[in-house]
Design a protein around this motif. Structure first.
Motif, PDB file in Angstrom:
ATOM      1  N   UNK A 165     -30.165  66.644  -4.354  1.00 41.46           N
ATOM      2  CA  UNK A 165     -30.801  67.069  -5.355  1.00 41.46           C
ATOM      3  C   UNK A 165     -29.766  67.097  -6.813  1.00 41.46           C
ATOM      4  N   UNK A 166     -29.339  66.959  -7.483  1.00 39.52           N
ATOM      5  CA  UNK A 166     -28.501  67.679  -8.545  1.00 39.52           C
ATOM      6  C   UNK A 166     -29.886  67.921  -9.621  1.00 39.52           C
ATOM      7  N   UNK A 167     -29.856  68.877 -10.637  1.00 37.74           N
ATOM      8  CA  UNK A 167     -30.528  68.947 -11.790  1.00 37.74           C
ATOM      9  C   UNK A 167     -30.350  69.669 -12.542  1.00 37.74           C
ATOM     10  N   UNK A 168     -29.611  69.259 -13.709  1.00 36.18           N
ATOM     11  CA  UNK A 168     -28.750  70.208 -14.293  1.00 36.18           C
ATOM     12  C   UNK A 168     -30.141  70.170 -15.626  1.00 36.18           C
ATOM     13  N   UNK A 198     -37.760  74.352   3.535  1.00 32.20           N
ATOM     14  CA  UNK A 198     -38.688  73.451   2.715  1.00 32.20           C
ATOM     15  C   UNK A 198     -38.522  71.647   2.141  1.00 32.20           C
ATOM     16  N   UNK A 199     -37.354  71.520   1.634  1.00 35.61           N
ATOM     17  CA  UNK A 199     -37.428  70.084   0.790  1.00 35.61           C
ATOM     18  C   UNK A 199     -36.867  69.700   1.681  1.00 35.61           C
ATOM     19  N   UNK A 200     -36.777  68.713   1.613  1.00 39.28           N
ATOM     20  CA  UNK A 200     -36.237  67.317   1.825  1.00 39.28           C
ATOM     21  C   UNK A 200     -35.626  66.686   1.352  1.00 39.28           C
ATOM     22  N   UNK A 201     -34.511  67.510   0.844  1.00 35.43           N
ATOM     23  CA  UNK A 201     -33.302  67.327   0.012  1.00 35.43           C
ATOM     24  C   UNK A 201     -32.793  68.795  -0.621  1.00 35.43           C
ATOM     25  N   UNK A 202     -31.446  69.463  -0.671  1.00 38.17           N
ATOM     26  CA  UNK A 202     -31.541  70.085  -1.032  1.00 38.17           C
ATOM     27  C   UNK A 202     -31.529  70.247  -2.788  1.00 38.17           C
ATOM     28  N   UNK A 232     -31.214  64.290 -12.169  1.00 38.10           N
ATOM     29  CA  UNK A 232     -31.610  64.862 -13.482  1.00 38.10           C
ATOM     30  C   UNK A 232     -32.156  65.918 -14.241  1.00 38.10           C
ATOM     31  N   UNK A 233     -32.512  65.354 -15.199  1.00 33.85           N
ATOM     32  CA  UNK A 233     -32.004  66.782 -16.524  1.00 33.85           C
ATOM     33  C   UNK A 233     -33.511  67.612 -16.489  1.00 33.85           C
ATOM     34  N   UNK A 478     -36.242  58.310  -2.207  1.00 36.67           N
ATOM     35  CA  UNK A 478     -34.811  58.597  -2.924  1.00 36.67           C
ATOM     36  C   UNK A 478     -33.668  57.826  -3.878  1.00 36.67           C
ATOM     37  N   UNK A 479     -35.214  57.388  -4.529  1.00 37.05           N
ATOM     38  CA  UNK A 479     -34.591  57.098  -5.962  1.00 37.05           C
ATOM     39  C   UNK A 479     -35.054  57.725  -6.878  1.00 37.05           C
ATOM     40  N   UNK A 480     -34.943  59.290  -7.200  1.00 37.63           N
ATOM     41  CA  UNK A 480     -35.497  59.432  -8.566  1.00 37.63           C
ATOM     42  C   UNK A 480     -36.106  58.753  -9.419  1.00 37.63           C
ATOM     43  N   UNK A 481     -35.763  57.672 -10.587  1.00 39.06           N
ATOM     44  CA  UNK A 481     -36.103  56.415 -11.152  1.00 39.06           C
ATOM     45  C   UNK A 481     -37.631  56.037 -10.961  1.00 39.06           C
TER      46      UNK A 481
END
Length: 550
Positions: A165-168, A198-202, A232-233, A478-481
């Motif tokens: 998960x790419x988080x800005x 422990x994260x499902x996604x890094x 996500x930001x 799977x979809x953050x939105x």
């Protein structure tokens, strides 16, 4: 990042003695000297000129002039591509691209260098490429790289990271708001460290320092979102900065979580904007509802700062009072909280309903002391805690026999204690807060103190809770939105979140201050208007039996 350079030069082949001065300056790390000595390149195309280009390009990198370094090193590679030191030039070229946040170009070059005959360059290139893939490449970057890299190890690393998960994160880490920005980031980092594996996604954090500057923030964020796709930001701290950030993320259709800014209009910018804090409007509405429903107040006056927060709080309060059938007797605005005499005089006049002949008599100092203004039940004053002493001292002078109501600006027990004789029975609202009895909260505070040797601030708790929210709620999908859209409520360690389709936290807590007990929480749930009994079901007098007087 700097790496040892081994440049083997056969000086017997050099045609110009000035090269020795270039080498000497370089070895002494006098990189500016190298630039000055290589301004003029003798005999372009010669072996000597090649050394000039190479030293100049590396010196520019060390001076953090990455764009010029790229230009110079690419010139060197295009002319001297078959030399033994070309791989060294390529490595510095890759690092220059990396410093300019072009991860795709950097990894593409480093991928080729993993096959270098120079084991040092081969190994360091592999190490660098993996680091960029794991920490600085967005999912958008990784998709591009998947079709470019040929090294099997790097290919596997890319496939693994594509599930992240790419988080800005956009925060002021320097400048006037840096304290809050660093606190929030520390909380976020602590959660990631504590829950590693422990994260499902890094979760990959890409952090931008806005430097407490609107211009710098806009430039940096725009460049980031143009070059890579983020899931996500998170940011900023103030409503103004968060509003600007919301404009950018909305244009690129990236969801934005706003941690603490409280202006109601922020979430209205687009359907992808979510506020974790309650707005001034929402808090004020709940204060008004409680005052009418539970305290049975009917008449009110408002004294508010002339600011966006003050206007929003006043609008929320007025809307709810009118909705419930109460009356606003008077409303005044101010710029300077130390000079409120004109505003308070006008309110007193309105409350006493004076005509021009009575004003002078009733507004004399002696009259003010002896004749209280009894026409209103409560004053609503949505101020910052820094203004509490100024406002309350002047308020007391004008002898208003009214209770006080406020918003989150009043939630500072130390400030309230200083004016305790003037504010007994004050009621104010604030967003939902943490419970010190919560076991997870206690564990967090212990971990935070151990790691940072600091007591966690409210923003540090909020930062920790943001990552907890992402981990426990948003990563389920799977979809953050979609996950954000479907989330209605969340019980965090920093307080309760209630979006209920609104995208601004609707959860508000009420408090009462008294001289004897200090600040105590009030339990109150507003009764919706549509749940009240209709008029025709009430036991009221039948008007048909009344006769009209003649």
């Amino acid at each position: 990042m700097k790496f040892p350079i081994v440049l083997i030069l056969i000086f017997s082949t050099l045609l110009y003695s000035n090269v020795y001065e270039v080498v000497d300056s370089f070895n002494k790390k006098n990189y500016q000297g190298v630039i000055e000595k290589t301004i003029s390149i003798p005999d372009p195309g010669s072996e000597t000129a090649g050394y000039y280009f190479l030293y100049r390009g590396i010196a520019l990198y060390n001076l953090e002039k990455y764009s010029f370094s790229i230009k110079t090193l690419e010139q060197f590679i295009s002319v001297y591509g078959d030399r033994a030191d070309t791989d060294l030039a390529l490595q510095y070229l890759a690092m220059s691209y990396y410093k300019l946040e072009n991860s795709v170009k950097a990894v593409d070059i480093l991928d080729k260098l993993t096959y270098s005959k120079d084991k040092n360059i081969s190994n360091t290139s592999m190490e660098l490429a993996k680091k960029i893939i794991e920490t600085k490449s967005t999912s958008h970057d990784l998709k591009k790289l998947l079709s470019k890299v040929t090294n099997k190890k790097l290919y596997k690393s890319i496939k693994k990271e594509m599930k992240s998960l790419d988080l800005l994160v956009v925060l002021p880490l320097s400048g006037e708001n840096s304290s809050g920005g660093n606190d929030l980031l520390r909380g976020m980092n602590l959660y990631i460290e504590k829950n590693k594996g422990k994260f499902k996604k890094k979760i990959k954090l890409d952090v931008i320092n806005s430097e407490s500057s609107m211009v710098n923030m806009v430039k940096k964020v725009t460049k980031k979102v143009e070059n890579g796709k983020y899931d996500l930001v998170v940011g900023e701290l103030t409503s103004k900065f968060s509003g600007a950030l919301a404009g950018i993320t909305s244009a690129y259709k990236i969801p934005l979580l706003i941690p603490v800014a409280s202006q109601k209009i922020l979430s209205e910018i687009s359907e992808n904007i979510y506020q974790l804090s309650s707005s001034s409007y929402t808090i004020s509405q709940k204060v008004a509802a409680y005052a009418i429903d539970s305290l049975k107040y009917k008449t009110f006056a408002i004294l508010s700062p002339m600011s966006s927060e003050g206007k929003e709080a006043s609008d929320g309060f007025i809307t709810k009072v009118q909705e419930k059938g109460g009356d606003i007797i008077s409303q005044e605005w101010y710029f300077d909280s130390t000079k409120l005499s004109r505003q308070l005089k006008r309110i007193r006049e309105n409350v006493l309903i004076l005509d021009s002949l009575d004003i002078q008599d009733y507004m004399e100092a002696d009259s003010i002391k002896t004749i209280p203004a009894n026409g209103i039940d409560a004053f609503f004053i949505p101020i910052d805690f820094e203004e509490i002493q100024n406002v309350t001292s002047q308020f007391a002078f004008y002898n208003f026999n009214s209770k006080l109501l406020g918003t989150f600006g009043w939630n500072d027990e130390r400030e309230l204690y200083k004016v305790r004789t003037l504010i007994d029975s004050l009621v104010f609202g604030d967003e939902s807060s943490y419970s010190t009895n919560n076991l997870e909260y206690r564990e967090f505070t212990e971990d935070y103190r151990e790691k940072y040797d600091l007591a966690p601030s409210r923003l540090a708790i909020k930062g920790y809770d943001i990552l907890r929210l992402i981990h426990r709620e948003l990563l389920k999908s799977e979809d953050i939105k979609s996950a954000l859209k479907d989330l209605e409520s969340y019980e965090g360690i920093s307080g309760r979140l209630e979006w209920n389709g609104n995208r601004t936290n609707q959860n508000v807590e009420l408090f009462k201050y008294s001289r004897s007990k200090g600040i105590k929480k009030i339990e109150y749930t507003e009764t919706p208007l549509d749940s009240l009994a209709p008029l025709d079901s009430l036991n009221i007098l039948n008007t048909d039996s009344l006769s009209i007087p003649k």
